[in-house]
Design an enzyme around this catalytic site. Structure first.
Site, PDB file in Angstrom:
ATOM      1  N   THR A  37       0.829  -1.203   0.000  1.00 42.38           N
ATOM      2  CA  THR A  37       0.000   0.000   0.000  1.00 42.38           C
ATOM      3  C   THR A  37       0.863   1.252   0.000  1.00 42.38           C
ATOM      4  O   THR A  37       0.670   2.160  -0.814  1.00 42.38           O
ATOM      5  CB  THR A  37      -0.917   0.000   1.234  1.00 42.38           C
ATOM      6  N   TYR A  71     -11.586  -4.636  -5.730  1.00 42.11           N
ATOM      7  CA  TYR A  71     -12.668  -4.216  -6.614  1.00 42.11           C
ATOM      8  C   TYR A  71     -13.893  -5.107  -6.402  1.00 42.11           C
ATOM      9  O   TYR A  71     -14.844  -4.688  -5.782  1.00 42.11           O
ATOM     10  CB  TYR A  71     -12.284  -4.168  -8.099  1.00 42.11           C
ATOM     11  N   TYR A  93      -1.986 -10.895   3.473  1.00 38.12           N
ATOM     12  CA  TYR A  93      -2.023  -9.491   3.877  1.00 38.12           C
ATOM     13  C   TYR A  93      -3.480  -9.093   4.054  1.00 38.12           C
ATOM     14  O   TYR A  93      -4.240  -9.059   3.089  1.00 38.12           O
ATOM     15  CB  TYR A  93      -1.323  -8.674   2.786  1.00 38.12           C
ATOM     16  N   LYS A 118       0.327 -10.523   7.452  1.00 42.88           N
ATOM     17  CA  LYS A 118       0.456  -9.121   7.828  1.00 42.88           C
ATOM     18  C   LYS A 118      -0.947  -8.572   7.997  1.00 42.88           C
ATOM     19  O   LYS A 118      -1.777  -8.677   7.085  1.00 42.88           O
ATOM     20  CB  LYS A 118       1.197  -8.318   6.759  1.00 42.88           C
TER      21      LYS A 118
END
Length: 307
Positions: free
Chosen positions: A54, A117, A143, A171
């Site tokens: 990110t 999405y 993640y 994570k």
């Protein structure tokens, strides 16, 4: 930090910065800035680096640039620490393609979030990971980033996926510490897993729950600070940890500058530019901070140093 020679073993304990992507122009990697950034974070105690996450603005980068960043990062790191590569794409095949390229370049691990999405159900998500993991030729870290992907890796889903040997940890950037505590309990079934926290201000709480370290965006700027905090937690040095926490809490103020959700990335890039690492150009559609915002970032950085 330890890295096993077994193909599916990647054990991370400590601070793994999610690297910003230094850009000199649209779709142009700032290679010199990347070299300075890598030397900065590795010199500051990072036990690994995570690119194309990110903070690295991965979904905004061209496929060409993503590949250039992977190859150049691995070349520059030159085996000093493990390199983890975010491979998530909206298309299953593109995710596999990027993971294969990362493996060819010598990456140490891949990081996969929930496809974004279209929000997948948990049954769909489970089969997605079960289908894609055997095709990714690297140790795979999952993640959890529900704020941006709209989908959680629910605990029961992760428990089922824990049977896949090639998955080496999670994570979590949700900020939900009850969820994180339950996540850490999965280590009873997979003691080899690395459980890393995203929200850097909660590093101490994560450690107390059994976490193994942090993927701290602020470590792009002040890697030594976050490494000091982790080492103090690990060693039980309360005084050092309290000072580190005060500095980390003050550092968080840079993320309150600006009114858009993009301010976290823009603030991190502004701070990196202020300390001479690289420019502050973000990927489209974001804009860099204007001078008044940059001045506020600089003021916060000075105040952290003075604590």
């Amino acid at each position: 930090m330890s890295v096993s020679s077994h193909s599916s073993a990647l054990s991370l304990r400590g601070i793994v910065p999610p690297l910003i992507t230094p850009l000199s122009a649209r779709d142009v990697l700032d290679r010199e800035g990347l070299a300075r950034l890598l030397d900065h974070v590795i010199g500051g105690g990072a036990v690994g680096v995570f690119i194309l996450g990110t903070t690295g603005e991965a979904p905004s980068l061209s496929y060409r640039l993503r590949r250039e960043l992977i190859a150049e990062t691995i070349r520059l790191v030159d085996g000093r620490v493990p390199v983890l590569v975010g491979v998530t794409d909206t298309a299953f095949v593109e995710t596999v393609n990027l993971a294969e390229y990362a493996a060819e370049c010598g990456a140490d691990g891949a990081v996969l979030t929930t496809p974004y999405y279209f929000p997948a159900g948990q049954t769909e998500l489970t089969s997605y990971v079960e289908n894609i993991q055997p095709l990714i030729p690297l140790p795979l870290m999952l993640y959890n980033m529900p704020q941006l992907t709209k989908v959680w890796f629910e605990i029961e889903t992760l428990r089922r996926l824990s049977s896949l040997e090639g998955i080496v940890g999670v994570k979590d950037s949700s900020g939900d510490m009850e969820y994180f505590a339950r996540l850490c309990e999965l280590k009873q079934e997979r003691p080899d897993w690395s459980i890393l926290l995203g929200p850097e201000a909660k590093l101490a709480e994560a450690h107390s729950l059994g976490g193994d370290g942090g993927v701290c965006g602020g470590a792009n700027v002040m890697p030594g600070l976050f490494n000091d905090c982790y080492e103090a937690l690990r060693d039980g040095d309360a005084a050092k940890q309290q000072l580190s926490q005060r500095k980390i809490d003050r550092f968080q103020d840079i993320y309150e500058i600006g009114k858009y959700a993009s301010r976290h990335i823009k603030a991190t890039k502004a701070a990196a530019s202020l300390i001479g690492i690289c420019g502050d150009l973000p990927a489209d559609p974001f804009h860099a901070f204007a001078q008044p915002e940059r001045d506020r970032v600089a003021e916060i950085l000075r105040s952290v140093e003075s604590l």
